[in-house]
Design a protein around this motif. Sequence first.
Motif, short mmCIF file in Angstrom:
data_model
loop_
_atom_site.label_atom_id
_atom_site.label_comp_id
_atom_site.label_asym_id
_atom_site.label_seq_id
_atom_site.Cartn_x
_atom_site.Cartn_y
_atom_site.Cartn_z
N VAL A 1 0.87 -1.17 0.00
CA VAL A 1 0.00 0.00 0.00
C VAL A 1 0.91 1.22 0.00
N VAL A 2 0.52 2.24 -0.77
CA VAL A 2 1.26 3.50 -0.79
C VAL A 2 0.27 4.59 -0.41
N SER A 3 0.73 5.53 0.41
CA SER A 3 -0.12 6.65 0.81
C SER A 3 0.66 7.95 0.68
N ARG A 4 -0.10 9.05 0.61
CA ARG A 4 0.52 10.37 0.53
C ARG A 4 0.01 11.19 1.71
N THR A 5 0.94 11.73 2.49
CA THR A 5 0.57 12.56 3.63
C THR A 5 0.08 13.92 3.14
N GLU A 6 -0.47 14.70 4.03
CA GLU A 6 -0.97 16.03 3.67
C GLU A 6 0.15 16.94 3.18
N ASP A 7 1.40 16.69 3.63
CA ASP A 7 2.52 17.52 3.16
C ASP A 7 3.08 17.02 1.82
N GLY A 8 2.50 15.94 1.28
CA GLY A 8 2.88 15.45 -0.04
C GLY A 8 3.89 14.31 -0.05
N SER A 9 4.44 13.95 1.12
CA SER A 9 5.42 12.85 1.13
C SER A 9 4.72 11.50 1.02
N LEU A 10 5.43 10.53 0.46
CA LEU A 10 4.90 9.19 0.26
C LEU A 10 5.37 8.24 1.34
N LYS A 11 4.51 7.28 1.68
CA LYS A 11 4.84 6.19 2.60
C LYS A 11 4.35 4.90 1.94
N ALA A 12 5.08 3.82 2.14
CA ALA A 12 4.66 2.52 1.61
C ALA A 12 4.84 1.46 2.69
N TYR A 13 3.94 0.49 2.69
CA TYR A 13 3.96 -0.60 3.67
C TYR A 13 3.61 -1.92 3.00
N SER A 14 4.16 -2.99 3.54
CA SER A 14 3.75 -4.33 3.14
C SER A 14 2.32 -4.53 3.60
N THR A 15 1.51 -5.23 2.82
CA THR A 15 0.14 -5.51 3.23
C THR A 15 -0.05 -6.98 3.59
N ILE A 16 1.01 -7.57 4.13
CA ILE A 16 0.88 -8.90 4.71
C ILE A 16 0.62 -8.70 6.19
N CYS A 17 -0.52 -9.18 6.66
CA CYS A 17 -0.93 -8.97 8.05
C CYS A 17 0.11 -9.51 9.01
N THR A 18 0.43 -8.72 10.01
CA THR A 18 1.44 -9.13 10.99
C THR A 18 0.88 -10.10 12.03
N HIS A 19 -0.39 -10.37 11.98
CA HIS A 19 -0.98 -11.33 12.92
C HIS A 19 -0.89 -12.76 12.38
N GLY A 20 -1.45 -12.99 11.20
CA GLY A 20 -1.50 -14.35 10.68
C GLY A 20 -0.83 -14.55 9.34
N GLY A 21 -0.25 -13.49 8.77
CA GLY A 21 0.44 -13.62 7.50
C GLY A 21 -0.47 -13.61 6.28
N CYS A 22 -1.73 -13.21 6.45
CA CYS A 22 -2.66 -13.15 5.32
C CYS A 22 -2.44 -11.89 4.50
N PRO A 23 -2.59 -11.97 3.19
CA PRO A 23 -2.54 -10.76 2.36
C PRO A 23 -3.79 -9.93 2.60
N ILE A 24 -3.60 -8.67 2.89
CA ILE A 24 -4.73 -7.76 3.11
C ILE A 24 -5.29 -7.38 1.75
N ASN A 25 -6.61 -7.48 1.61
CA ASN A 25 -7.22 -7.25 0.30
C ASN A 25 -8.29 -6.17 0.29
N ALA A 26 -8.40 -5.40 1.37
CA ALA A 26 -9.43 -4.36 1.41
C ALA A 26 -8.85 -3.06 1.96
N LEU A 27 -9.19 -1.97 1.29
CA LEU A 27 -8.80 -0.63 1.71
C LEU A 27 -10.05 0.23 1.70
N GLU A 28 -10.43 0.73 2.88
CA GLU A 28 -11.57 1.64 3.00
C GLU A 28 -11.03 2.98 3.47
N GLY A 29 -11.01 3.96 2.57
CA GLY A 29 -10.38 5.24 2.89
C GLY A 29 -8.89 5.02 3.05
#
Length: 140
Positions: A66-94
């Motif tokens: 997942v990649v996001s942009r902060t209000e100041d315009g910088s980008l952040k990216a994260y793995s979307t493999i859940c840290t609990h059970g290792g499942c790929p996250i497949n839903a993004l709401e907002g």
Amino acid sequence: MSGRPSASRRTVLRGAALTPAVGLGLAACGGGAGASPATPTAPVDLGAEGAVAKGGAHLDQENNVVVSRTEDGSLKAYSTICTHGGCPINALEGTTLICPCHGSKFDATTGEVLHRPATTPLTELPVRVENGRVVAGPRA
């Protein structure tokens, strides 16, 4: 005959019917041999730089990023493999990521856990813009 009662046919059939469901549940909790890696092993093109609005996020299910942009315009990216059970996250709401396996929720802008059972934040990935494209992962 022994003094123990024998299982009824209905009891045996119920047990046989539940066995596959239990196996699927256990498989969803573990990383398993065919599991996706927690982070990309090579740089991943996440699309045009302008595709992620300030305060927004974009989920790339194919690469588990997942990649996001902060209000100041910088980008952040994260793995979307859940840290609990290792499942790929497949839903993004907002900007909230939702794991399908156990309902953990994460903030796509910070990687922080919003709802348990996960307790560990998502893994942050290096991210940069190259030739107008957002690239995340190793060597990014």
